[in-house]
Motif scaffolding. Structure first.
Motif, PDB file in Angstrom:
ATOM      1  N   ILE A   1       4.225  -8.075  -8.976  1.00 64.73           N
ATOM      2  CA  ILE A   1       3.510  -7.241  -8.013  1.00 64.73           C
ATOM      3  C   ILE A   1       3.688  -5.760  -8.321  1.00 64.73           C
ATOM      4  O   ILE A   1       2.702  -5.009  -8.440  1.00 64.73           O
ATOM      5  N   ILE A   2       4.932  -5.304  -8.480  1.00 64.10           N
ATOM      6  CA  ILE A   2       5.165  -3.881  -8.729  1.00 64.10           C
ATOM      7  C   ILE A   2       4.546  -3.440 -10.060  1.00 64.10           C
ATOM      8  O   ILE A   2       3.908  -2.381 -10.132  1.00 64.10           O
ATOM      9  N   PRO A   3       4.692  -4.188 -11.162  1.00 59.52           N
ATOM     10  CA  PRO A   3       3.998  -3.779 -12.394  1.00 59.52           C
ATOM     11  C   PRO A   3       2.483  -3.690 -12.242  1.00 59.52           C
ATOM     12  O   PRO A   3       1.852  -2.801 -12.818  1.00 59.52           O
ATOM     13  N   MET A   4       1.885  -4.597 -11.469  1.00 61.76           N
ATOM     14  CA  MET A   4       0.436  -4.524 -11.258  1.00 61.76           C
ATOM     15  C   MET A   4       0.058  -3.263 -10.496  1.00 61.76           C
ATOM     16  O   MET A   4      -1.000  -2.664 -10.733  1.00 61.76           O
TER      17      MET A   4
ATOM     18  N   VAL B   1       0.839  -1.204   0.000  1.00 64.41           N
ATOM     19  CA  VAL B   1       0.000   0.000   0.000  1.00 64.41           C
ATOM     20  C   VAL B   1       0.868   1.245   0.000  1.00 64.41           C
ATOM     21  O   VAL B   1       0.602   2.220  -0.720  1.00 64.41           O
ATOM     22  N   GLY B   2       1.931   1.226   0.797  1.00 60.83           N
ATOM     23  CA  GLY B   2       2.839   2.366   0.821  1.00 60.83           C
ATOM     24  C   GLY B   2       3.529   2.586  -0.512  1.00 60.83           C
ATOM     25  O   GLY B   2       3.708   3.734  -0.947  1.00 60.83           O
ATOM     26  N   VAL B   3       3.915   1.501  -1.176  1.00 58.15           N
ATOM     27  CA  VAL B   3       4.540   1.611  -2.494  1.00 58.15           C
ATOM     28  C   VAL B   3       3.557   2.204  -3.493  1.00 58.15           C
ATOM     29  O   VAL B   3       3.915   3.083  -4.306  1.00 58.15           O
ATOM     30  N   PHE B   4       2.307   1.769  -3.447  1.00 58.97           N
ATOM     31  CA  PHE B   4       1.292   2.293  -4.360  1.00 58.97           C
ATOM     32  C   PHE B   4       1.092   3.800  -4.146  1.00 58.97           C
ATOM     33  O   PHE B   4       1.028   4.576  -5.105  1.00 58.97           O
ATOM     34  N   LYS B   5       1.001   4.225  -2.892  1.00 57.31           N
ATOM     35  CA  LYS B   5       0.805   5.650  -2.617  1.00 57.31           C
ATOM     36  C   LYS B   5       2.010   6.461  -3.046  1.00 57.31           C
ATOM     37  O   LYS B   5       1.868   7.583  -3.562  1.00 57.31           O
ATOM     38  N   ALA B   6       3.200   5.919  -2.844  1.00 60.19           N
ATOM     39  CA  ALA B   6       4.411   6.636  -3.249  1.00 60.19           C
ATOM     40  C   ALA B   6       4.472   6.789  -4.764  1.00 60.19           C
ATOM     41  O   ALA B   6       4.834   7.850  -5.292  1.00 60.19           O
TER      42      ALA B   6
END
Length: 478
Positions: A413-416, A327-332
């Protein structure tokens, strides 16, 4: 080749192989089977046609049995079932062809070779009933409501006199329009593909050709219909008496269609996905090696307050599952405007704690005397890092490069999180998900593109692993 044969025939020095030799060879063979058998299975299945994959054909040969068409025709005489031999593959597989593939075949010329019940079945199977019926309605200037008759309610149909509209037409035209309108007894005709086998007749013993739905070793008897003669009668054939001929026919279109961007019902261009993955992997790996090696150099060769604390924080992050930080990666990514761009895939994983720790442990083995001597020769810190530390740490850097390439290439995961809404930026792993939809599964494409996705990482490991094996003992002085 001589080196390979020498390795495979190596013994402990005795004239004949002893028990230890046989155990070693068995262990080597078992390891080879465990590693390469799944990959070989994927590679062989990637050359199978969509029909083989859908039918769960467990054979390793990429091909299919010789096939015939079993036709079902409905008419005033009732339902007729018969077999049509010697049909081309594109006719039997018509339902799985896309529009571009269908245009490449002259359906009208093919149907002109048939008449009677065979033509009725093939006309329905090749989707020509509606085309010919609409053309006939326009040619004869029949009532326009005939084109809407099939979608009308029962009360709306009663308001039109169908018999009067078809009066005066010859039987063939009446049959065509009745099939188009779905009027009893002209229900939809069918044509299905079945396996062509040879087997003796259960009563006469005469060897003849039969059509069976499928070949299964688990069944003692197979239901079959005669290719010549009465195809409406089902005969039980002993499974051990059936002879079938398989054709070796690799389905190269499994590879060519996605790479050309013409895969049926797939909305991504796999070549673009492949290019994106190459860019992401190369750029991200270079950034990872640079950042990780600089951090490892500082943690291994500098002495400063809080050094142990920072190292402990880096090691602690190894124990945190990646899903917790998702979630933190997505927000960043969203806050920095990197969403929908391949930089949103590259930047979040630029520094890896495992890479920093591995390089630091290796750089600790580089003698400090080399660095002190360089400083006495007026070498700057950047020059020491670039000209001394990096070359000596090349085995560990090569190992980290291999791991980084594998991580980046296989990351999903990161590409998604970063680019799932932008198909132009899809990486290879996201493209593989596109071959499976809610109503249609293109497993033959997925298997083929999985093999393509394995090639780059395999080549990278083959060409980089020698740096590990040749330099693992070089820990400073040469």
């Amino acid at each position: 080749m001589n080196g390979l044969m020498g390795f495979l025939t190596r013994r402990q020095g005795f004239a004949r192989p002893n028990l230890a030799d046989w155990v070693a060879y068995a262990y080597l063979g078992l390891g080879f089977a465990i590693i390469f058998m799944p990959v070989s299975w994927i590679a062989l299945n990637s050359l199978k046609s969509a029909f083989q994959i859908e039918k769960q054909d467990i054979s390793l040969i990429p091909g299919d049995f010789q096939r015939v068409g079993r036709a079902t025709v409905n008419g005033p005489e009732g339902r007729e079932i018969f077999v049509i031999p010697d049909l081309p593959d594109w006719v039997l597989n018509w339902r799985r062809l896309d529009d571009a593939e269908r245009i490449g075949h002259d359906v009208e010329a093919f149907l002109a070779r048939f008449e009677g019940r065979e033509r009725y079945a093939l006309r329905s199977h090749l989707d020509r009933v509606a085309v010919e019926a609409r053309s006939l309605i326009a040619e004869l200037r029949l009532p326009d409501w005939l084109n809407r008759y099939g979608a009308m309610t029962a009360s709306a149909r009663n308001a039109h006199d169908l018999e009067a509209a078809l009066q005066g037409l010859d039987p063939e035209r009446v049959r065509l329009l009745s099939e188009y309108l779905g009027v009893e007894p002209y229900r939809a005709n069918r044509l299905v593909s079945q396996v062509l086998v040879r087997a003796p007749h259960p009563e006469t013993g005469e060897m003849q050709r039969w059509a069976v739905p499928n070949l299964s070793t688990r069944q003692e008897f197979l239901p079959a219909r005669a290719v010549q003669g009465d195809g409406g009668k089902v005969v039980r054939l002993p499974a051990d008496s059936v002879i079938a001929e398989r054709r070796v026919q690799p389905a190269w279109e499994n590879y060519l269609d996605p790479l050309r961007g013409s895969a049926y019902n797939v909305n991504v261009d796999f070549t673009t996905c492949l290019t994106n993955s190459v860019l992401v992997t190369i750029i991200a790996t270079l950034i990872t090696l640079l950042i990780n090696s600089m951090a490892a150099f500082a943690l291994s060769k500098y002495r400063f307050r809080g050094q142990i604390f920072f190292l402990g924080v880096i090691l602690t992050t190894l124990m945190i599952p990646a899903t917790i930080t998702l979630v933190g990666v997505f927000k960043a990514i969203h806050a920095t405007g990197l969403s929908g761009s391949i930089w949103g895939v590259i930047i979040p994983g630029a520094a890896t704690p495992a890479g920093v720790f591995m390089l630091r442990q290796y750089m600790l083995t580089i003698p400090d005397e080399l660095i002190e001597a360089a400083r006495m020769d007026a070498a700057g810190e950047w020059k020491i890092y670039w000209r001394i530390v990096l070359p000596l740490a090349m085995p560990a850097i090569a190992a980290l490069a291999i791991l980084s390439i594998i991580w980046r290439w296989n990351d999903l995961i990161i590409p998604m999180v970063a680019i799932s809404t932008t198909k132009e930026a899809y990486t290879i792993q996201l493209c593989l998900l596109e071959f499976r939809g809610e109503h249609l599964s293109q497993e033959h494409y997925r298997l083929a593109m999985t093999v393509v996705s394995l090639i780059p990482t395999t080549l990278v490991f083959v060409f980089l692993q020698r740096y590990i094996t040749t330099g693992i003992a070089n820990t400073g002085m040469k």
